[in-house]
Design an enzyme around this catalytic site. Sequence first.
Site, short mmCIF file in Angstrom:
data_model
loop_
_atom_site.label_atom_id
_atom_site.label_comp_id
_atom_site.label_asym_id
_atom_site.label_seq_id
_atom_site.Cartn_x
_atom_site.Cartn_y
_atom_site.Cartn_z
N VAL A 81 -13.54 -0.51 6.00
CA VAL A 81 -14.14 -1.55 4.93
C VAL A 81 -15.05 -0.86 3.84
O VAL A 81 -15.79 -0.12 4.12
CB VAL A 81 -15.32 -2.42 5.71
N TYR A 90 0.90 -1.06 0.23
CA TYR A 90 -0.04 0.10 -0.28
C TYR A 90 0.87 1.35 0.11
O TYR A 90 0.96 1.84 -1.08
CB TYR A 90 -0.92 0.04 1.21
#
Length: 396
Positions: free
Chosen positions: A273, A234
């Site tokens: 999420v 990431y």
Amino acid sequence: MIIEPRMRGFICTTSHPEGCAQNVINQIEYVKSKGTIEGAKKVLVIGASTGFGLSSRITSAFGSNAATIGVFFEKPPVEGKPASPGWYNSAAFENEAHKAGLYAKSINGDAFSDDIKKQTMNLIKADLGQVDLIIYSLASPVRLHPKTGILHRSVLKPIGEKFSNKTVDFHTGKVSEVSIEPCSEEDIENTIAVMGGEDWAMWIDALKEAGLLAPEVKTVAYSYIGPSVTEAVYRKGTIGRAKDHLEATAFTISDSLKSINGQAFVSVNKALVTQASSAIPVIPLYISLLYKTMKENGTHEGTIEQMVRLFSEKLYNGSKVPVDEKGLIRIDDLEMSEDVQAKVAELWKMAETDNLEKIGDLKGYRKDFYNLFGFDFEGVDYSKDSNEMLQIPSIK
């Protein structure tokens, strides 16, 4: 029609109008419970239909009684086929805002395009005159560049060497090893073109040139840093390069706004999420362990809790906006606290298929995932017929 969740890999291909409305109402009630936020009054949210963008719009409207214009790119419904969840979120938001006597209009289309920028500016000029806050919260895997005509696609890849680590299929709970091959230089350039700061700067430049920015205007974009366990794929990967560019762009924009005492900021938010994060290897496992830890600590937050804290404690706290040594607003402070990260690192070493339900919060992860599409909300009768043709009031 009766609408049920249908899964295709890490994507849900259906969404539920009443469930999406419940999501919006729940967020509105949370904002109202926190009292008035002395914030902006005329707000443009670019990427307003889901996630942090939606919560930013809700916080502005129901925390500060702001007039809001939302820009997004969502799929409208067709007979027998539901719209994308952001469409139903936006319909619910506008309906609730109008009931509360608040101005709320939306524009559906490609925010990267010159045409949508022009439509938005015409609407601001006609209805609001100027805006005093611009939230930039676009999340798209592709960008058709409005000047070059090149279609750029972002990729999620490590830089320099292959990445291997644990991940989880959150549907089944199976923990496995995943490997991702390193990117090319072209991958980096494309990802920066899609997810970097160029389009944000284009929006601000166009609004400024048209005289649509109020004195002391603020603009905020959203970023993520995360822990060492996700770093290679990431923050030190292709997406990280794009986030570096986005964060650097804030300083360029601030310089361009000095004449009207405006400022640009990047807020680093918590891992949550989302449709995008669910497809990123490693991230679902990390979030599952993070949720378990933060819920036990009583420090867990969703998008709306984050945005209320951002607006009330950082952007509009009555004094100078607090930033770290790199000039970033840190709303990920609870996630990145030493005790939380130490606990997650400990759990990471232990995580296996057989124990993840116990040491992680897969149940919470799955619920949040279903909630993105309007499913699994208390108070919604999913056995009843839904009107999939629900429209957004301001979009004809």
